[in-house]
Design a protein around this motif. Structure first.
Motif, PDB file in Angstrom:
ATOM      1  N   GLY A 298      -8.892   3.880  -5.687  1.00 42.08           N
ATOM      2  CA  GLY A 298      -7.960   2.937  -5.078  1.00 42.08           C
ATOM      3  C   GLY A 298      -7.658   1.765  -5.992  1.00 42.08           C
ATOM      4  N   GLN A 299      -6.803   0.879  -5.518  1.00 41.02           N
ATOM      5  CA  GLN A 299      -6.397  -0.282  -6.318  1.00 41.02           C
ATOM      6  C   GLN A 299      -7.594  -1.113  -6.759  1.00 41.02           C
ATOM      7  OE1 GLN A 299      -4.074  -3.172  -4.189  1.00 41.02           O
ATOM      8  NE2 GLN A 299      -3.975  -4.596  -5.912  1.00 41.02           N
ATOM      9  N   ASP A 300      -8.461  -1.464  -5.821  1.00 42.81           N
ATOM     10  CA  ASP A 300      -9.551  -2.379  -6.126  1.00 42.81           C
ATOM     11  C   ASP A 300     -10.561  -1.772  -7.094  1.00 42.81           C
ATOM     12  OD1 ASP A 300      -8.343  -4.189  -4.462  1.00 42.81           O
ATOM     13  OD2 ASP A 300      -9.699  -3.865  -2.782  1.00 42.81           O
TER      14      ASP A 300
ATOM     15  N   ALA B 148      -5.230  -7.234 -12.707  1.00 45.22           N
ATOM     16  CA  ALA B 148      -4.828  -5.931 -13.254  1.00 45.22           C
ATOM     17  C   ALA B 148      -3.830  -6.108 -14.390  1.00 45.22           C
ATOM     18  CB  ALA B 148      -4.232  -5.066 -12.150  1.00 45.22           C
ATOM     19  N   ASP B 149      -2.904  -7.031 -14.196  1.00 40.64           N
ATOM     20  CA  ASP B 149      -1.901  -7.313 -15.222  1.00 40.64           C
ATOM     21  C   ASP B 149      -2.559  -7.877 -16.481  1.00 40.64           C
ATOM     22  OD1 ASP B 149       0.657  -7.282 -16.228  1.00 40.64           O
ATOM     23  OD2 ASP B 149       1.438  -8.866 -14.926  1.00 40.64           O
ATOM     24  N   GLU B 150      -3.489  -8.793 -16.297  1.00 37.26           N
ATOM     25  CA  GLU B 150      -4.198  -9.394 -17.434  1.00 37.26           C
ATOM     26  C   GLU B 150      -5.035  -8.357 -18.188  1.00 37.26           C
ATOM     27  OE1 GLU B 150      -4.707 -13.871 -15.470  1.00 37.26           O
ATOM     28  OE2 GLU B 150      -6.370 -12.434 -15.418  1.00 37.26           O
ATOM     29  N   LEU B 151      -5.474  -7.326 -17.483  1.00 36.42           N
ATOM     30  CA  LEU B 151      -6.250  -6.256 -18.098  1.00 36.42           C
ATOM     31  C   LEU B 151      -5.366  -5.185 -18.729  1.00 36.42           C
ATOM     32  CD1 LEU B 151      -8.951  -5.838 -15.301  1.00 36.42           C
ATOM     33  CD2 LEU B 151      -9.363  -6.709 -17.611  1.00 36.42           C
ATOM     34  N   GLY B 152      -4.042  -5.374 -18.631  1.00 37.41           N
ATOM     35  CA  GLY B 152      -3.102  -4.408 -19.194  1.00 37.41           C
ATOM     36  C   GLY B 152      -2.989  -3.127 -18.387  1.00 37.41           C
ATOM     37  N   ALA B 153      -3.316  -3.220 -17.080  1.00 34.79           N
ATOM     38  CA  ALA B 153      -3.374  -2.020 -16.250  1.00 34.79           C
ATOM     39  C   ALA B 153      -2.449  -2.087 -15.034  1.00 34.79           C
ATOM     40  CB  ALA B 153      -4.809  -1.805 -15.775  1.00 34.79           C
TER      41      ALA B 153
ATOM     42  N   SER C 215       0.831  -1.403 -14.357  1.00 37.66           N
ATOM     43  CA  SER C 215       1.640  -0.217 -14.030  1.00 37.66           C
ATOM     44  C   SER C 215       0.760   0.974 -13.704  1.00 37.66           C
ATOM     45  CB  SER C 215       2.571   0.124 -15.196  1.00 37.66           C
ATOM     46  OG  SER C 215       3.512  -0.911 -15.393  1.00 37.66           O
ATOM     47  N   PHE C 216      -0.323   1.133 -14.445  1.00 37.48           N
ATOM     48  CA  PHE C 216      -1.256   2.233 -14.196  1.00 37.48           C
ATOM     49  C   PHE C 216      -1.761   2.166 -12.761  1.00 37.48           C
ATOM     50  CE2 PHE C 216      -5.226   4.443 -14.030  1.00 37.48           C
ATOM     51  CZ  PHE C 216      -5.185   5.434 -15.003  1.00 37.48           C
ATOM     52  N   ILE C 217      -2.220   0.992 -12.358  1.00 38.03           N
ATOM     53  CA  ILE C 217      -2.788   0.838 -11.016  1.00 38.03           C
ATOM     54  C   ILE C 217      -1.720   0.968  -9.941  1.00 38.03           C
ATOM     55  CG2 ILE C 217      -3.869  -0.856  -9.471  1.00 38.03           C
ATOM     56  CD1 ILE C 217      -5.549  -1.714 -11.950  1.00 38.03           C
ATOM     57  N   ARG C 218      -0.544   0.460 -10.193  1.00 34.95           N
ATOM     58  CA  ARG C 218       0.512   0.560  -9.196  1.00 34.95           C
ATOM     59  C   ARG C 218       0.950   2.001  -8.980  1.00 34.95           C
ATOM     60  NH1 ARG C 218       6.339  -2.691  -8.707  1.00 34.95           N
ATOM     61  NH2 ARG C 218       6.843  -1.796  -6.663  1.00 34.95           N
ATOM     62  N   GLU C 219       0.995   2.791 -10.036  1.00 32.90           N
ATOM     63  CA  GLU C 219       1.564   4.139  -9.957  1.00 32.90           C
ATOM     64  C   GLU C 219       0.542   5.247  -9.714  1.00 32.90           C
ATOM     65  OE1 GLU C 219       3.555   4.442 -13.704  1.00 32.90           O
ATOM     66  OE2 GLU C 219       4.942   2.789 -13.249  1.00 32.90           O
ATOM     67  N   LYS C 220      -0.733   5.027 -10.050  1.00 30.91           N
ATOM     68  CA  LYS C 220      -1.677   6.149 -10.067  1.00 30.91           C
ATOM     69  C   LYS C 220      -2.843   6.019  -9.112  1.00 30.91           C
ATOM     70  CE  LYS C 220      -0.469   7.340 -14.813  1.00 30.91           C
ATOM     71  NZ  LYS C 220      -0.943   7.742 -16.151  1.00 30.91           N
ATOM     72  N   THR C 221      -2.934   4.914  -8.366  1.00 26.08           N
ATOM     73  CA  THR C 221      -4.063   4.742  -7.459  1.00 26.08           C
ATOM     74  C   THR C 221      -3.690   5.110  -6.022  1.00 26.08           C
ATOM     75  OG1 THR C 221      -3.551   2.389  -7.113  1.00 26.08           O
ATOM     76  CG2 THR C 221      -5.070   2.941  -8.904  1.00 26.08           C
ATOM     77  N   LEU C 222      -4.711   5.339  -5.222  1.00 29.23           N
ATOM     78  CA  LEU C 222      -4.523   5.693  -3.811  1.00 29.23           C
ATOM     79  C   LEU C 222      -5.263   4.696  -2.935  1.00 29.23           C
ATOM     80  CD1 LEU C 222      -3.689   7.560  -1.474  1.00 29.23           C
ATOM     81  CD2 LEU C 222      -5.707   8.948  -1.970  1.00 29.23           C
ATOM     82  N   THR C 223      -4.502   3.857  -2.256  1.00 30.49           N
ATOM     83  CA  THR C 223      -5.068   2.865  -1.339  1.00 30.49           C
ATOM     84  C   THR C 223      -4.747   3.215   0.111  1.00 30.49           C
ATOM     85  OG1 THR C 223      -4.802   1.154  -3.028  1.00 30.49           O
ATOM     86  CG2 THR C 223      -5.102   0.396  -0.777  1.00 30.49           C
TER      87      THR C 223
ATOM     88  N   TYR D 167      -4.283   4.577   3.752  1.00 30.78           N
ATOM     89  CA  TYR D 167      -5.145   5.297   4.688  1.00 30.78           C
ATOM     90  C   TYR D 167      -4.575   6.669   5.052  1.00 30.78           C
ATOM     91  CZ  TYR D 167      -7.882   1.033   5.580  1.00 30.78           C
ATOM     92  OH  TYR D 167      -8.701  -0.070   5.469  1.00 30.78           O
ATOM     93  N   ASN D 168      -3.286   6.842   4.852  1.00 28.63           N
ATOM     94  CA  ASN D 168      -2.657   8.132   5.164  1.00 28.63           C
ATOM     95  C   ASN D 168      -2.552   9.048   3.948  1.00 28.63           C
ATOM     96  OD1 ASN D 168      -2.149   7.793   8.003  1.00 28.63           O
ATOM     97  ND2 ASN D 168      -0.625   6.262   7.445  1.00 28.63           N
ATOM     98  N   GLY D 169      -3.182   8.635   2.843  1.00 26.73           N
ATOM     99  CA  GLY D 169      -3.318   9.524   1.691  1.00 26.73           C
ATOM    100  C   GLY D 169      -2.088   9.668   0.830  1.00 26.73           C
ATOM    101  N   ILE D 170      -1.275   8.624   0.720  1.00 26.38           N
ATOM    102  CA  ILE D 170      -0.074   8.687  -0.117  1.00 26.38           C
ATOM    103  C   ILE D 170      -0.288   7.805  -1.346  1.00 26.38           C
ATOM    104  CG2 ILE D 170       2.408   8.247  -0.232  1.00 26.38           C
ATOM    105  CD1 ILE D 170       2.494   8.717   2.802  1.00 26.38           C
ATOM    106  N   ILE D 171      -0.182   8.410  -2.524  1.00 26.49           N
ATOM    107  CA  ILE D 171      -0.456   7.717  -3.785  1.00 26.49           C
ATOM    108  C   ILE D 171       0.600   6.640  -4.059  1.00 26.49           C
ATOM    109  CG2 ILE D 171      -0.643   8.081  -6.304  1.00 26.49           C
ATOM    110  CD1 ILE D 171      -1.720  10.875  -5.693  1.00 26.49           C
ATOM    111  N   ALA D 172       0.211   5.693  -4.906  1.00 26.74           N
ATOM    112  CA  ALA D 172       1.079   4.597  -5.370  1.00 26.74           C
ATOM    113  C   ALA D 172       1.371   3.624  -4.232  1.00 26.74           C
ATOM    114  CB  ALA D 172       2.342   5.129  -6.019  1.00 26.74           C
ATOM    115  N   ASP D 173       2.653   3.414  -3.900  1.00 25.16           N
ATOM    116  CA  ASP D 173       2.997   2.399  -2.903  1.00 25.16           C
ATOM    117  C   ASP D 173       2.651   2.808  -1.477  1.00 25.16           C
ATOM    118  OD1 ASP D 173       3.875   0.623  -4.812  1.00 25.16           O
ATOM    119  OD2 ASP D 173       5.939   1.341  -4.751  1.00 25.16           O
ATOM    120  N   GLY D 174       2.220   4.066  -1.288  1.00 23.22           N
ATOM    121  CA  GLY D 174       1.694   4.502  -0.002  1.00 23.22           C
ATOM    122  C   GLY D 174       2.725   4.704   1.091  1.00 23.22           C
TER     123      GLY D 174
END
Length: 221
Positions: A13-15, A170-175, A177-185, A187-194
């Motif tokens: 997930g994002q965190d 996340a931005d300061e870590l250079g991540a 776009s990676f976190i926005r596009e590739k993580t799953l936060t 609850y209904n199991g939809i990746i990215a913006d959910g």
């Protein structure tokens, strides 16, 4: 800490992904551990594995299916609605989850020669979960050290950050776009913006919009 090893409790997930990037910056060696407790959106295990492969991180999945049996809730039962009633814990709260996750992660870490545990728990945007509080983490840290006679340090990079500040990190870590596009936060199991409808998506989107608005304001100055 740069010459030491860390284990990240990782859900995909994002965190936890933000924490993974944080750990990669601060430690010489990083491993990730994910728990399978027959969660409602099992896709998160696949997402965690995919992210670990892409980042070339050693990734271990541990079976914690007993937690599903012990603690029925909206994250382990599809027939339990995702809801948060005033004055009550959210139906997504899993009794003992972080206690067990960090305890098993500590056992795993000791076998790997790692003293550092990293988790994405947060008291600022914690939805009322008691096992995300700083006092719990500090208490568990002492308990684990006593239980195994081993000097663990539990790191909580997000503990005092709201979601907008987590996006900033996340931005300061250079991540970002990676976190926005590739993580799953979601609850209904939809990746990215959910799905955009569940509490996790609302929190994530609100933080994202706040951070982007703040960033745009700074850039215009």
């Amino acid at each position: 800490m740069k010459n030491e090893k860390a284990v990240v409790v990782f859900s995909g997930g994002q965190d936890s992904t933000t924490c993974l990037f944080w750990a990669l910056k601060h430690f010489a060696e990083v491993e990730a551990v994910t728990f399978n407790y027959n969660q409602r959106h099992k896709l998160e295990i696949e997402v965690a594995s995919s992210i670990a492969r892409e980042l070339n991180i050693n990734h271990t999945i541990l079976d914690l299916s007993l937690l599903n049996q012990l603690a029925p809730n909206a994250l382990t039962r599809k027939d339990i609605a995702i809801e948060h009633k005033e004055g009550e814990l959210p139906s997504t709260f899993v009794d003992g989850r972080n206690l067990l996750f960090l305890s098993f992660a500590a056992v795993f870490a000791k076998q790997r020669g790692a003293r550092h545990l990293v988790t994405g728990v947060c008291e600022t945007d914690f939805s009322g979960y008691p096992d995300c509080r700083d006092i719990f983490i500090k208490s568990l840290n002492v308990t684990l050290n006593l239980a195994m006679d081993y000097q663990f340090v539990i790191h909580t990079p997000l503990m005092w950050l709201n979601k907008a500040e987590t996006w900033k990190l996340a931005d300061e870590l250079g991540a970002f776009s990676f976190i926005r596009e590739k993580t799953l936060t979601c609850y209904n199991g939809i990746i990215a913006d959910g799905c955009g409808e569940c509490p996790a998506c609302h929190l994530r989107r609100r933080g994202l919009e706040q951070y982007l608005a703040e960033k745009e304001g700074v850039e215009k100055k």
